[in-house]
Design a protein around this motif. Structure first.
Motif, PDB file in Angstrom:
ATOM      1  N   ALA A   1       0.616  -6.882  -3.737  1.00 13.42           N
ATOM      2  CA  ALA A   1       1.732  -6.015  -4.128  1.00 13.42           C
ATOM      3  C   ALA A   1       1.691  -4.663  -3.403  1.00 13.42           C
ATOM      4  O   ALA A   1       2.726  -4.178  -2.931  1.00 13.42           O
ATOM      5  CB  ALA A   1       1.738  -5.824  -5.644  1.00 13.42           C
ATOM      6  N   PRO A   2       0.525  -3.997  -3.289  1.00 17.55           N
ATOM      7  CA  PRO A   2       0.508  -2.740  -2.506  1.00 17.55           C
ATOM      8  C   PRO A   2       0.931  -2.930  -1.062  1.00 17.55           C
ATOM      9  O   PRO A   2       1.587  -2.061  -0.483  1.00 17.55           O
ATOM     10  CB  PRO A   2      -0.957  -2.287  -2.611  1.00 17.55           C
TER      11      PRO A   2
ATOM     12  N   LEU B   1       0.836   5.410  -3.487  1.00 16.51           N
ATOM     13  CA  LEU B   1       0.303   4.261  -4.207  1.00 16.51           C
ATOM     14  C   LEU B   1      -0.627   4.737  -5.325  1.00 16.51           C
ATOM     15  O   LEU B   1      -1.572   5.482  -5.079  1.00 16.51           O
ATOM     16  CB  LEU B   1      -0.464   3.356  -3.238  1.00 16.51           C
ATOM     17  N   PRO B   2      -0.369   4.340  -6.583  1.00 22.28           N
ATOM     18  CA  PRO B   2      -1.231   4.794  -7.696  1.00 22.28           C
ATOM     19  C   PRO B   2      -2.507   3.974  -7.772  1.00 22.28           C
ATOM     20  O   PRO B   2      -2.694   2.988  -7.060  1.00 22.28           O
ATOM     21  CB  PRO B   2      -0.343   4.577  -8.916  1.00 22.28           C
ATOM     22  N   GLY B   3      -3.358   4.388  -8.683  1.00 27.30           N
ATOM     23  CA  GLY B   3      -4.584   3.633  -8.933  1.00 27.30           C
ATOM     24  C   GLY B   3      -5.790   4.237  -8.242  1.00 27.30           C
ATOM     25  O   GLY B   3      -5.710   5.253  -7.548  1.00 27.30           O
ATOM     26  N   ARG B   4      -6.934   3.589  -8.472  1.00 30.73           N
ATOM     27  CA  ARG B   4      -8.175   4.063  -7.873  1.00 30.73           C
ATOM     28  C   ARG B   4      -8.241   3.710  -6.398  1.00 30.73           C
ATOM     29  O   ARG B   4      -7.463   2.903  -5.897  1.00 30.73           O
ATOM     30  CB  ARG B   4      -9.372   3.466  -8.614  1.00 30.73           C
ATOM     31  N   ASN B   5      -9.218   4.306  -5.730  1.00 29.25           N
ATOM     32  CA  ASN B   5      -9.309   4.148  -4.280  1.00 29.25           C
ATOM     33  C   ASN B   5      -9.829   2.758  -3.910  1.00 29.25           C
ATOM     34  O   ASN B   5     -10.797   2.270  -4.483  1.00 29.25           O
ATOM     35  CB  ASN B   5     -10.250   5.217  -3.719  1.00 29.25           C
TER      36      ASN B   5
ATOM     37  N   ALA C   1      -2.456   3.162   2.437  1.00 27.43           N
ATOM     38  CA  ALA C   1      -1.233   3.833   1.997  1.00 27.43           C
ATOM     39  C   ALA C   1      -1.336   5.340   2.184  1.00 27.43           C
ATOM     40  O   ALA C   1      -0.374   5.986   2.650  1.00 27.43           O
ATOM     41  CB  ALA C   1      -0.952   3.501   0.533  1.00 27.43           C
ATOM     42  N   ASP C   2      -2.482   5.929   1.852  1.00 27.43           N
ATOM     43  CA  ASP C   2      -2.656   7.371   2.032  1.00 27.43           C
ATOM     44  C   ASP C   2      -2.607   7.754   3.505  1.00 27.43           C
ATOM     45  O   ASP C   2      -2.015   8.775   3.877  1.00 27.43           O
ATOM     46  CB  ASP C   2      -3.980   7.821   1.416  1.00 27.43           C
ATOM     47  N   ALA C   3      -3.236   6.933   4.352  1.00 24.80           N
ATOM     48  CA  ALA C   3      -3.183   7.201   5.786  1.00 24.80           C
ATOM     49  C   ALA C   3      -1.756   7.096   6.321  1.00 24.80           C
ATOM     50  O   ALA C   3      -1.328   7.896   7.167  1.00 24.80           O
ATOM     51  CB  ALA C   3      -4.104   6.235   6.542  1.00 24.80           C
TER      52      ALA C   3
END
Length: 357
Positions: free
Chosen positions: A90-91, A113-117, A124-126
């Motif tokens: 899903a991510p 994107l939520p949730g833990r790393n 997604a963060d990159a």
């Protein structure tokens, strides 16, 4: 690139999960069958009695249950694997949707994107960081293009006006017209050369060479000494050998631009400019300080933008085309260095360039 259609990643993961579950089930049932046969043989040898059916009958009795278990594992593996693969991917679907949105030209969208790393969230963060940098770069390029068009249009408009006036006024002095056209044309050439230099620095189209910033500082000071004397500014150079790797021509242009900017944007008479070099911790340092009027921090933050001048957009003698610090920033970036601008106590500006040795 045209590619042949293939299985989706979700289906591949589902089949992989199902195959693993089926393999584990077959091994477990086989182990149970071997255990039952061995138990039957052990009971026959130790007790002398048959406590279970013969081996062939045992297999016939055990086979339907084993087949039922395998069918259950197959259905369970397919459904469970499909569900789990969908949850895990899903991510990735959100990242794909954001990529397609960015491909249409919209760079303001973020995945967040939520949730833990984990690996997907790092991706997604990159991607969000890349989108933010691209958005800032595109906005900067748009501002640059608008400002460059405005700056280039100004001398052309002035020349057109001068020619229209000369054509309508037959008694106008041709020498004066030629002189004014020469000045305006020189400004257009200066601006064009600055734009080309800025483009060259951004493209990193140079071969790195070993160079010494202290020698470049001395050369720039000798070149601009007449301008400093004309404006009543004293030059001070000091420091040690500062080896750096890069383009000597671009680094000399960087030093000259910094020194020119410090001379022009100074107090009218009695101003000073101090240029120092140093080396240490794997870096070469170049610092240019000048006296002048106090500068607000919000103004300093914009001085390195193209076509921005500390005195606004009013151009005075030797004020340049507003690309001096923008060219410096591009040259520093092309050499993987850093540029820092900060106000001096009592007025003026301190510019510090750090380049890797």
């Amino acid at each position: 690139m045209a590619r042949r259609p293939g299985l989706s990643v979700r289906l591949k993961l589902t089949l992989s999960y199902t195959g693993f579950v089926m393999l584990a089930g077959v091994l477990l049932l086989a182990a149970m069958g071997v255990f039952l046969l061995a138990y039957q043989q052990l009971g026959r040898e130790t007790l002398g009695v048959v406590i279970s059916p013969p081996g062939r009958e045992l297999i016939r009795a055990f086979a339907p249950a084993a087949v039922a278990v395998l069918l259950f594992l197959l259905v369970f593996g397919l459904s469970g694997g499909w569900f789990l693969a969908g949850r895990m991917l899903a991510p990735l679907n959100r990242i794909t949707a954001a990529t397609r949105t960015a491909a249409t030209g919209s760079l303001s969208h973020r995945i967040r994107l939520p949730g833990r790393n984990d690996e997907f969230r790092e991706l997604a963060d990159a991607f969000d960081t890349m989108l933010a940098q691209l958005e800032a770069l595109v906005a900067e390029q748009q501002r640059f293009a608008a400002n460059a068009s405005h700056e280039l249009r100004t001398p052309l408009t002035v020349m057109q006006t001068l020619l229209d006036v000369a054509r309508s006024d037959r008694g106008h002095d041709p020498a004066e017209l030629v002189e004014r056209l020469h000045v305006v044309n020189a400004r257009a050439i200066e601006l064009t050369e600055a734009l080309l230099l800025l483009s060259r620095a951004d493209q990193r189209s140079f071969t790195p060479e070993e160079t010494d910033l202290s020698l470049l500082a001395e050369e720039a000071a000798e070149t601009l000494l007449p301008l400093a004397e004309k404006r009543g500014v004293s030059l001070e150079t000091a420091g040690e050998v500062a080896p750096a790797s890069g383009s000597p021509a671009l680094l000399l242009q960087m030093t000259t631009n910094l020194l020119h900017n410090a001379i022009v944007h100074n107090v009218p008479d009695g101003g000073t400019v101090r240029l120092t070099t140093s080396a240490g911790a794997g870096s070469a340092w170049l610092t240019v300080e000048n006296t002048g009027e106090p500068l607000a921090p919000e103004l300093i933050a914009t001085l390195a933008e193209p076509f921005r001048r500390g005195t606004g957009r009013i151009r005075t003698d030797q004020a340049g085309v507003g690309l001096g610090l923008a060219i410096v920033r591009s040259i520093v970036r092309a050499h993987d260095g850093t540029l820092a601008l900060e106000p001096r106590d009592g007025g003026g500006l301190r510019v510090t360039v750090r380049l890797p040795s």
